[in-house]
Design an enzyme around this catalytic site. Structure first.
Site, PDB file in Angstrom:
ATOM      1  N   LYS A  16      18.392 -72.966  21.081  1.00 24.03           N
ATOM      2  CA  LYS A  16      19.238 -72.044  20.322  1.00 24.03           C
ATOM      3  C   LYS A  16      18.501 -70.801  19.819  1.00 24.03           C
ATOM      4  O   LYS A  16      18.903 -70.189  18.834  1.00 24.03           O
ATOM      5  CB  LYS A  16      19.923 -72.749  19.118  1.00 24.03           C
ATOM      6  CG  LYS A  16      20.671 -74.011  19.430  1.00 24.03           C
ATOM      7  CD  LYS A  16      21.573 -73.948  20.607  1.00 24.03           C
ATOM      8  CE  LYS A  16      22.677 -72.949  20.551  1.00 24.03           C
ATOM      9  NZ  LYS A  16      23.417 -72.894  21.843  1.00 24.03           N
ATOM     10  N   ARG A  52      13.524 -67.986  16.517  1.00 21.10           N
ATOM     11  CA  ARG A  52      14.330 -67.009  15.758  1.00 21.10           C
ATOM     12  C   ARG A  52      14.344 -67.432  14.300  1.00 21.10           C
ATOM     13  O   ARG A  52      13.814 -68.506  13.967  1.00 21.10           O
ATOM     14  CB  ARG A  52      15.746 -66.913  16.346  1.00 21.10           C
ATOM     15  CG  ARG A  52      16.609 -68.121  16.057  1.00 21.10           C
ATOM     16  CD  ARG A  52      17.877 -68.167  16.885  1.00 21.10           C
ATOM     17  NE  ARG A  52      18.958 -67.369  16.344  1.00 21.10           N
ATOM     18  CZ  ARG A  52      20.241 -67.525  16.720  1.00 21.10           C
ATOM     19  NH1 ARG A  52      20.561 -68.450  17.642  1.00 21.10           N
ATOM     20  NH2 ARG A  52      21.192 -66.779  16.223  1.00 21.10           N
ATOM     21  N   SER A 111      23.071 -72.146  14.423  1.00 15.93           N
ATOM     22  CA  SER A 111      23.433 -72.103  15.834  1.00 15.93           C
ATOM     23  C   SER A 111      23.444 -73.511  16.441  1.00 15.93           C
ATOM     24  O   SER A 111      24.327 -73.858  17.240  1.00 15.93           O
ATOM     25  CB  SER A 111      22.426 -71.212  16.576  1.00 15.93           C
ATOM     26  OG  SER A 111      22.751 -71.140  17.926  1.00 15.93           O
ATOM     27  N   TYR A 137      23.607 -57.533  24.205  1.00 15.87           N
ATOM     28  CA  TYR A 137      23.198 -56.771  25.382  1.00 15.87           C
ATOM     29  C   TYR A 137      23.469 -57.541  26.675  1.00 15.87           C
ATOM     30  O   TYR A 137      23.405 -58.776  26.700  1.00 15.87           O
ATOM     31  CB  TYR A 137      21.702 -56.432  25.312  1.00 15.87           C
ATOM     32  CG  TYR A 137      21.450 -55.187  24.497  1.00 15.87           C
ATOM     33  CD1 TYR A 137      21.667 -53.925  25.048  1.00 15.87           C
ATOM     34  CD2 TYR A 137      21.031 -55.275  23.174  1.00 15.87           C
ATOM     35  CE1 TYR A 137      21.457 -52.776  24.298  1.00 15.87           C
ATOM     36  CE2 TYR A 137      20.817 -54.130  22.418  1.00 15.87           C
ATOM     37  CZ  TYR A 137      21.034 -52.883  22.987  1.00 15.87           C
ATOM     38  OH  TYR A 137      20.847 -51.753  22.254  1.00 15.87           O
ATOM     39  N   LYS A 168      27.364 -68.513  24.222  1.00 17.55           N
ATOM     40  CA  LYS A 168      26.153 -67.887  23.681  1.00 17.55           C
ATOM     41  C   LYS A 168      26.616 -66.701  22.863  1.00 17.55           C
ATOM     42  O   LYS A 168      27.400 -65.874  23.346  1.00 17.55           O
ATOM     43  CB  LYS A 168      25.226 -67.412  24.801  1.00 17.55           C
ATOM     44  CG  LYS A 168      24.841 -68.489  25.796  1.00 17.55           C
ATOM     45  CD  LYS A 168      23.823 -69.451  25.234  1.00 17.55           C
ATOM     46  CE  LYS A 168      23.656 -70.623  26.189  1.00 17.55           C
ATOM     47  NZ  LYS A 168      22.544 -71.465  25.873  1.00 17.55           N
ATOM     48  N   GLY A 169      26.135 -66.634  21.635  1.00 12.23           N
ATOM     49  CA  GLY A 169      26.564 -65.550  20.767  1.00 12.23           C
ATOM     50  C   GLY A 169      27.830 -65.923  20.026  1.00 12.23           C
ATOM     51  O   GLY A 169      28.767 -65.139  19.936  1.00 12.23           O
ATOM     52  N   ARG A 170      27.882 -67.156  19.522  1.00 17.17           N
ATOM     53  CA  ARG A 170      29.051 -67.590  18.748  1.00 17.17           C
ATOM     54  C   ARG A 170      29.048 -66.891  17.383  1.00 17.17           C
ATOM     55  O   ARG A 170      27.990 -66.477  16.888  1.00 17.17           O
ATOM     56  CB  ARG A 170      28.993 -69.105  18.516  1.00 17.17           C
ATOM     57  CG  ARG A 170      29.124 -69.941  19.782  1.00 17.17           C
ATOM     58  CD  ARG A 170      29.001 -71.413  19.393  1.00 17.17           C
ATOM     59  NE  ARG A 170      29.302 -72.306  20.499  1.00 17.17           N
ATOM     60  CZ  ARG A 170      28.372 -72.983  21.162  1.00 17.17           C
ATOM     61  NH1 ARG A 170      27.088 -72.840  20.885  1.00 17.17           N
ATOM     62  NH2 ARG A 170      28.717 -73.807  22.140  1.00 17.17           N
ATOM     63  N   THR A 171      30.238 -66.805  16.767  1.00 14.97           N
ATOM     64  CA  THR A 171      30.316 -66.225  15.425  1.00 14.97           C
ATOM     65  C   THR A 171      29.799 -67.244  14.422  1.00 14.97           C
ATOM     66  O   THR A 171      30.277 -68.384  14.391  1.00 14.97           O
ATOM     67  CB  THR A 171      31.782 -65.852  15.098  1.00 14.97           C
ATOM     68  OG1 THR A 171      32.252 -65.043  16.171  1.00 14.97           O
ATOM     69  CG2 THR A 171      31.873 -65.107  13.779  1.00 14.97           C
ATOM     70  N   HIS A 172      28.848 -66.860  13.618  1.00 12.53           N
ATOM     71  CA  HIS A 172      28.264 -67.787  12.644  1.00 12.53           C
ATOM     72  C   HIS A 172      29.076 -67.798  11.350  1.00 12.53           C
ATOM     73  O   HIS A 172      29.606 -66.755  10.944  1.00 12.53           O
ATOM     74  CB  HIS A 172      26.820 -67.370  12.327  1.00 12.53           C
ATOM     75  CG  HIS A 172      25.856 -67.743  13.401  1.00 12.53           C
ATOM     76  ND1 HIS A 172      24.529 -68.008  13.161  1.00 12.53           N
ATOM     77  CD2 HIS A 172      26.029 -67.907  14.740  1.00 12.53           C
ATOM     78  CE1 HIS A 172      23.926 -68.308  14.304  1.00 12.53           C
ATOM     79  NE2 HIS A 172      24.819 -68.243  15.274  1.00 12.53           N
TER      80      HIS A 172
HETATM   81  N1  PPS Z   1      22.216 -61.101  25.247  1.00 18.66           N
HETATM   82  C1  PPS Z   1      22.606 -62.201  24.612  1.00 18.66           C
HETATM   83  N2  PPS Z   1      23.871 -62.652  24.754  1.00 18.66           N
HETATM   84  C2  PPS Z   1      24.263 -63.770  24.101  1.00 18.66           C
HETATM   85  N3  PPS Z   1      23.448 -64.514  23.301  1.00 18.66           N
HETATM   86  C3  PPS Z   1      22.183 -64.084  23.147  1.00 18.66           C
HETATM   87  C4  PPS Z   1      21.712 -62.933  23.780  1.00 18.66           C
HETATM   88  N4  PPS Z   1      20.421 -62.761  23.431  1.00 18.66           N
HETATM   89  C5  PPS Z   1      20.104 -63.756  22.616  1.00 18.66           C
HETATM   90  N5  PPS Z   1      21.159 -64.565  22.430  1.00 18.66           N
HETATM   91  C6  PPS Z   1      21.139 -65.731  21.555  1.00 18.66           C
HETATM   92  O1  PPS Z   1      20.911 -66.905  22.306  1.00 18.66           O
HETATM   93  C7  PPS Z   1      21.340 -67.978  21.475  1.00 18.66           C
HETATM   94  C8  PPS Z   1      21.445 -69.250  22.281  1.00 18.66           C
HETATM   95  O2  PPS Z   1      20.130 -69.711  22.523  1.00 18.66           O
HETATM   96  P1  PPS Z   1      19.728 -70.601  23.768  1.00 18.66           P
HETATM   97  O3  PPS Z   1      20.148 -69.948  25.022  1.00 18.66           O
HETATM   98  O4  PPS Z   1      18.278 -70.891  23.629  1.00 18.66           O
HETATM   99  O5  PPS Z   1      20.589 -71.906  23.525  1.00 18.66           O
HETATM  100  S1  PPS Z   1      20.409 -73.305  24.288  1.00 18.66           S
HETATM  101  O6  PPS Z   1      19.419 -74.076  23.547  1.00 18.66           O
HETATM  102  O7  PPS Z   1      20.008 -73.051  25.681  1.00 18.66           O
HETATM  103  O8  PPS Z   1      21.767 -73.924  24.194  1.00 18.66           O
HETATM  104  C9  PPS Z   1      22.652 -67.474  20.901  1.00 18.66           C
HETATM  105  O9  PPS Z   1      22.850 -68.097  19.660  1.00 18.66           O
HETATM  106  P2  PPS Z   1      24.219 -68.024  18.879  1.00 18.66           P
HETATM  107  O10 PPS Z   1      24.402 -66.591  18.484  1.00 18.66           O
HETATM  108  O11 PPS Z   1      24.049 -68.887  17.693  1.00 18.66           O
HETATM  109  O12 PPS Z   1      25.295 -68.510  19.797  1.00 18.66           O
HETATM  110  C10 PPS Z   1      22.437 -65.965  20.777  1.00 18.66           C
HETATM  111  O13 PPS Z   1      22.215 -65.538  19.472  1.00 18.66           O
END
Ligand code: PPS
Length: 297
Positions: A48, A129, A137, A238, A254-258
């Site tokens: 995460k 992070r 996350s 991005y 990926k990139g859920r609303t917290h």
């Molecule tokens: N470009 C881009 N687009 C979307 N998300 C991004 C990106 N860069 C970094 N992140 C962050 O990646 C977080 C998920 O981490 P992981 O990929 O390591 O998760 S996992 O362990 O493989 O499930 C995910 O965490 P959450 O925001 O909590 O969903 C994102 O914050």
């Protein structure tokens, strides 16, 4: 004319030898040559923190190949190196092969020990992070899978802090954000110049800065740079376009609303991690290219 028994045995053995030599020759010509190729790099966590984004960005680099999740050094080690190699993607000699398995980070001392014993010059990359954000996350990821409609507040604060075991896995998810505990195992075994810590928060807001550090660390050409990234207007993350014809963006998981945390909740969690964080910061001084984080607690 009948041949002597000795001559017949000799002829039979010669024919057998010829068949054997021919067989080996044909096998080595026809069978695909799969040279034993262990990954030069392991991207070992933290869950995460942005490992998928990093994997996807690195895969766009022509000199880099990244594996799917193989979990060799933690779950599948007993299957042997041949199994490992067979489960890795093909890579040309001029490409760097990376094993991406985020679960290695919390696998205990045994994982770095195994990697070192298998290939001691393996380079290691770990993304971290802000520990509280990572924990949140991890909760969202868990809630998405189990769908118990447990709010973050219930998840994080309605357990007995004295009880180590709890049903919702809070402690293990809190523990994953205590970076120092886990990183210690890796620093104890690997030379610090083989370890790169990527700032997962910066990877989100200025990925080219971290890509610059990573490409330097891997010794590949500085190909991926700022102009390869474009902001996805709706989500604020991005996307990247290097070798793909269209931009690569990560999916909605990926990139859920917290959830928004109250000041008290935030303080409680930060206090929970502050000792780990100060230990982690002193570990960073051992590194050749330490990151500078934006979180200070
Ligand atoms: N470009 C881009 N687009 C979307 N998300 C991004 C990106 N860069 C970094 N992140 C962050 O990646 C977080 C998920 O981490 P992981 O990929 O390591 O998760 S996992 O362990 O493989 O499930 C995910 O965490 P959450 O925001 O909590 O969903 C994102 O914050």
């Amino acid at each position: 004319m009948s041949l002597a028994r000795g001559t017949r045995v000799l002829l039979f053995l010669s024919a057998l030898l010829l068949v054997l030599i021919l067989g080996v020759h044909i096998y080595t010509r026809v069978a695909p040559s799969v040279p034993l190729r262990l990954p030069e790099v392991v991207l070992f966590g933290v869950k995460k923190s942005g490992t998928e984004a990093l994997k996807s960005m690195l895969s766009e680099h022509p000199q880099i190949v990244v594996s799917r999740l193989v979990n060799f050094y933690d779950k599948n080690f007993g299957k042997g190196v041949k199994w490992y190699v067979d489960n890795l993607p093909p890579a040309r000699p001029d490409q760097v092969l990376i094993d991406r398995t985020p679960a290695y980070f919390t696998g205990g001392a045994i994982v770095p020990q195994r990697i070192y014993a298998t290939k001691s010059d393996t380079l290691l990359i770990v993304v971290v992070r802000d520990p509280v954000d990572r924990f949140v996350s991890d909760y969202l990821h868990w809630e998405d899978r189990v769908s118990l409609n447990t709010s973050f507040h219930q998840f994080a604060f309605s357990y007995d802090p004295l009880s180590i075991r709890n049903t919702s896995g809070v402690t293990s998810r809190l523990d994953r954000s205590c970076y120092a505990t886990h990183l210690r195992h890796w620093l104890d075994i690997f030379p610090s110049n083989q370890i790169l810590i990527v700032d997962g928060d910066r990877l989100k807001v200025a990925p080219w800065v971290e890509m610059d550090r990573i490409q330097r660390f891997l010794g590949v050409k500085q190909i991926i740079s700022k102009h390869h990234f474009e902001l996805e207007p709706n989500r604020g993350f991005y996307c990247w376009r290097v070798s793909s014809p269209s931009p690569v963006c990560l999916g909605s998981k990926k990139g859920r609303t917290h959830p928004v945390l109250s000041q008290t909740e935030l303080e409680l969690l930060r206090r929970r991690f502050s000792l780990c964080n100060s230990q982690f910061r002193s570990q960073l001084t051992e590194l050749t290219d330490p990151p500078t984080f934006q979180w200070h607690y």
